[in-house]
Design a protein around this motif. Structure first.
Motif, mmCIF file in Angstrom:
data_model
loop_
_atom_site.group_PDB
_atom_site.id
_atom_site.type_symbol
_atom_site.label_atom_id
_atom_site.label_comp_id
_atom_site.label_asym_id
_atom_site.label_seq_id
_atom_site.Cartn_x
_atom_site.Cartn_y
_atom_site.Cartn_z
ATOM 1 N N ALA A 1 3.392 7.482 -12.034
ATOM 2 C CA ALA A 1 4.710 7.120 -12.394
ATOM 3 C C ALA A 1 4.908 5.474 -11.821
ATOM 4 C CB ALA A 1 5.970 7.942 -11.914
ATOM 5 N N HIS A 2 4.249 5.435 -10.458
ATOM 6 C CA HIS A 2 4.272 3.992 -9.848
ATOM 7 C C HIS A 2 3.134 3.220 -10.132
ATOM 8 C CE1 HIS A 2 7.502 6.245 -7.504
ATOM 9 N NE2 HIS A 2 7.888 4.994 -7.243
ATOM 10 N N GLY A 3 2.425 3.425 -11.226
ATOM 11 C CA GLY A 3 1.508 2.498 -11.724
ATOM 12 C C GLY A 3 -0.004 2.560 -11.292
ATOM 13 N N PHE A 4 -0.172 4.021 -10.844
ATOM 14 C CA PHE A 4 -1.507 4.038 -10.332
ATOM 15 C C PHE A 4 -2.078 3.225 -9.261
ATOM 16 C CE2 PHE A 4 -6.279 4.671 -10.966
ATOM 17 C CZ PHE A 4 -6.229 5.800 -10.823
ATOM 18 N N PRO A 5 -1.283 3.175 -8.121
ATOM 19 C CA PRO A 5 -1.551 2.111 -6.737
ATOM 20 C C PRO A 5 -2.630 2.532 -5.954
ATOM 21 C CG PRO A 5 0.498 3.588 -6.295
ATOM 22 C CD PRO A 5 0.057 4.020 -7.704
ATOM 23 N N PRO A 6 -2.854 1.625 -5.205
ATOM 24 C CA PRO A 6 -3.943 2.223 -4.106
ATOM 25 C C PRO A 6 -3.135 3.063 -2.943
ATOM 26 C CG PRO A 6 -4.330 0.050 -4.370
ATOM 27 C CD PRO A 6 -2.785 0.027 -5.507
ATOM 28 N N GLN B 1 -1.352 18.208 -4.351
ATOM 29 C CA GLN B 1 -2.410 18.187 -5.323
ATOM 30 C C GLN B 1 -1.864 18.371 -6.807
ATOM 31 O OE1 GLN B 1 -5.253 17.803 -4.259
ATOM 32 N NE2 GLN B 1 -4.611 18.205 -2.212
ATOM 33 N N CYS B 2 -0.517 18.693 -6.889
ATOM 34 C CA CYS B 2 0.147 18.754 -8.078
ATOM 35 C C CYS B 2 1.175 17.801 -8.513
ATOM 36 C CB CYS B 2 0.577 20.112 -8.280
ATOM 37 S SG CYS B 2 -0.712 21.365 -8.416
ATOM 38 N N ILE B 3 1.924 17.335 -7.485
ATOM 39 C CA ILE B 3 3.145 16.805 -7.499
ATOM 40 C C ILE B 3 2.942 15.219 -7.177
ATOM 41 C CG2 ILE B 3 5.705 16.061 -6.870
ATOM 42 C CD1 ILE B 3 4.959 18.736 -8.789
ATOM 43 N N LEU B 4 2.329 15.192 -6.091
ATOM 44 C CA LEU B 4 1.868 13.623 -5.607
ATOM 45 C C LEU B 4 1.085 12.688 -6.521
ATOM 46 C CD1 LEU B 4 1.843 11.321 -3.301
ATOM 47 C CD2 LEU B 4 0.100 12.629 -2.350
ATOM 48 N N PRO B 5 0.068 13.384 -7.208
ATOM 49 C CA PRO B 5 -0.401 12.483 -8.450
ATOM 50 C C PRO B 5 0.423 11.721 -9.353
ATOM 51 C CG PRO B 5 -1.913 14.355 -7.802
ATOM 52 C CD PRO B 5 -0.558 14.594 -7.151
ATOM 53 N N ILE C 1 4.899 8.396 0.448
ATOM 54 C CA ILE C 1 5.225 9.532 -0.401
ATOM 55 C C ILE C 1 5.218 10.877 0.443
ATOM 56 C CG2 ILE C 1 5.094 10.650 -2.690
ATOM 57 C CD1 ILE C 1 3.552 8.032 -3.600
ATOM 58 N N ALA C 2 6.427 11.559 0.656
ATOM 59 C CA ALA C 2 6.141 12.754 1.619
ATOM 60 C C ALA C 2 6.799 13.892 1.025
ATOM 61 C CB ALA C 2 7.269 12.299 2.671
ATOM 62 N N PRO C 3 6.466 14.907 1.489
ATOM 63 C CA PRO C 3 6.729 16.212 0.948
ATOM 64 C C PRO C 3 8.382 16.722 1.492
ATOM 65 C CG PRO C 3 5.654 16.542 2.888
ATOM 66 C CD PRO C 3 5.317 15.373 2.448
ATOM 67 N N SER C 4 8.768 17.691 0.938
ATOM 68 C CA SER C 4 10.442 17.881 1.423
ATOM 69 C C SER C 4 10.679 18.106 2.770
ATOM 70 C CB SER C 4 10.732 19.183 0.560
ATOM 71 O OG SER C 4 10.191 20.356 0.777
ATOM 72 N N ASN C 5 9.536 18.712 3.490
ATOM 73 C CA ASN C 5 9.688 19.272 4.738
ATOM 74 C C ASN C 5 9.030 18.034 5.800
ATOM 75 O OD1 ASN C 5 7.044 19.603 3.831
ATOM 76 N ND2 ASN C 5 6.337 21.197 5.429
ATOM 77 N N ALA C 6 9.143 16.951 5.276
ATOM 78 C CA ALA C 6 8.619 15.804 6.297
ATOM 79 C C ALA C 6 9.876 15.433 7.071
ATOM 80 C CB ALA C 6 8.302 14.563 5.107
ATOM 81 N N ILE D 1 0.899 -1.102 0.012
ATOM 82 C CA ILE D 1 0.041 0.005 -0.032
ATOM 83 C C ILE D 1 1.048 1.126 -0.101
ATOM 84 C CG2 ILE D 1 -0.188 0.281 2.545
ATOM 85 C CD1 ILE D 1 -3.213 0.547 0.169
ATOM 86 N N TYR D 2 0.480 2.156 -0.583
ATOM 87 C CA TYR D 2 1.090 3.544 -0.713
ATOM 88 C C TYR D 2 0.135 4.376 0.291
ATOM 89 C CZ TYR D 2 4.051 2.412 -4.644
ATOM 90 O OH TYR D 2 4.918 1.617 -5.576
ATOM 91 N N VAL D 3 0.925 5.436 1.063
ATOM 92 C CA VAL D 3 0.307 6.336 1.881
ATOM 93 C C VAL D 3 0.703 7.925 1.576
ATOM 94 C CG1 VAL D 3 0.133 7.030 4.401
ATOM 95 C CG2 VAL D 3 0.473 4.338 3.867
ATOM 96 N N ASP D 4 -0.215 8.621 1.856
ATOM 97 C CA ASP D 4 0.063 10.129 1.496
ATOM 98 C C ASP D 4 0.930 10.511 2.735
ATOM 99 O OD1 ASP D 4 0.076 12.759 1.546
ATOM 100 O OD2 ASP D 4 -2.520 12.852 1.209
#
Length: 356
Positions: free
Chosen positions: A75-80, A66-70, A40-45, A5-8
């Motif tokens: 690029a990783h195959g549209f995962p859950p 909203q713009c980079i994460l999608p 998948i994390a932002p630069s300030n994580a 699983i991928y996590v925001d």
């Protein structure tokens, strides 16, 4: 076969409070039970979760989410994707979105106009572009179904008992010589009802024998609330670390949590884990989560709060602990992982979260 699983990871850049702790423990529980988790994390994580893979971007904030994460997900195959806090990547359709409560609909007066407008516009869109929703109690599920008319499956995944870890560097100096005290915890927004707790304490007879410690920081997302108090026996700590929070729980005579509205209410569970007796607000979600062995009080009635705090201070502390402790087993990691598996399989399908 492993479940993947991928996590925001937006929450990894935030201070750890209730919803962030929920997300952290949720992910740790998945990892402990054999899930391959990619954050998948932002630069300030700044927060790391051992055992999780981490993809960190060069961007941050809403632009990243909203713009980079999608595009990273594509690029990783549209995962859950799991979005366990906030709004998630709004237009990404292969996600589960966690909404912890319906407070922006039930009590709009508790929020700033900007915050309210943003979430009332964005939430319905993000929900529409979600496979299903997660929430933290049956009460919250009922509330969300009442206010959000879209026919989305809602899965209840409870919080788990706290695994806060204290360190020597986090001992809290204000406990030196403080004597007996009552603890309450929460950000200083109106839902947490701290103004009434302070007034009730000041109107009670126990103010001479106890101090009231209010732990928590203000949030710019909420309407300004000033808790001005001249009583030297009321202490405001501001934001505290996990280690300081443990010290506060463990040394308190008892814990008071009288929120007007909650989706679950993690602090009472944390207090119980630290062997601290709990006095709760008489609201539906606490009745669901904590049951009949707890003492409840009308959170809107200052005189009743004063009276119940006085009564509670005279009860046998050890007896109360024995009555309240059994509820902890209800919120085990074993129970939660079953709920997680049911939700992920139901939303994404077994084959879509399983890899060879």
């Amino acid at each position: 076969m492993m479940k993947k699983i991928y996590v925001d990871g937006y929450f990894l850049s935030q201070k750890i409070t209730g919803v962030q702790r929920y997300a952290k423990q949720f992910i740790e529980n998945m990892i402990d039970n054999g899930y391959e988790v990619t954050l998948i994390a932002p630069s300030n994580a700044t927060l790391d979760i051992p055992g999780a893979k981490k993809i960190q971007s060069r961007f941050k904030g809403m632009f990243w989410q909203q713009c980079i994460l999608p595009f990273i997900l594509l690029a990783h195959g549209f995962p859950p994707l799991l979005s366990l806090t906030g709004i998630g990547p709004v237009f990404y359709p292969n996600k589960m979105l966690a909404i912890h409560d319906a407070s922006i609909y039930r009590f709009p007066k508790f929020f700033s106009k900007t915050y309210l407008l943003f979430y009332r516009i964005v939430y319905p869109v993000s929900i529409f572009f979600s496979k299903a929703l997660i929430t933290v109690s049956n009460f919250s599920m009922t509330e969300l179904r009442h206010f959000i008319k879209m026919k989305k499956k809602i899965y209840v995944i409870y919080n788990v008992t706290s695994d806060l870890v204290s360190t020597d560097g986090d001992k809290i100096s204000l406990l030196d010589g403080v004597g007996r005290y009552i603890l309450t915890v929460g950000s200083l927004d109106e839902r947490k009802n701290l103004k009434r707790i302070v007034k009730a304490f000041n109107n009670s007879s126990i103010k001479e024998g106890y101090k009231l410690i209010v732990a928590g920081g203000n949030s710019s997302a909420f309407s300004d609330i000033k808790l001005e108090c001249e009583n030297k026996n009321v202490i405001f700590t501001g934001y505290v670390t996990d280690g300081q929070l443990i010290s506060l729980y463990k040394n308190a005579s008892f814990f008071v949590y009288l929120s007007i509205y909650e989706g679950f209410g993690i602090p009472p569970l944390e207090a119980l884990t630290c062997d601290c007796p709990v006095l709760l607000a008489d609201i539906d979600v606490f009745r669901e989560v904590y049951g009949d062995e707890f003492k409840y009080v009308n959170p809107s009635d200052i005189s009743k709060i004063s009276h119940e705090m006085e009564k509670f201070s005279r009860l046998d502390r050890e007896k109360i602990k024995q009555q309240q402790q059994p509820v902890i087993s209800k919120f085990s990691k074993q129970n939660q992982i079953v709920q997680i598996y049911t939700a992920l399989s139901g939303a994404f399908g077994e084959k879509n979260i399983t890899v060879q």
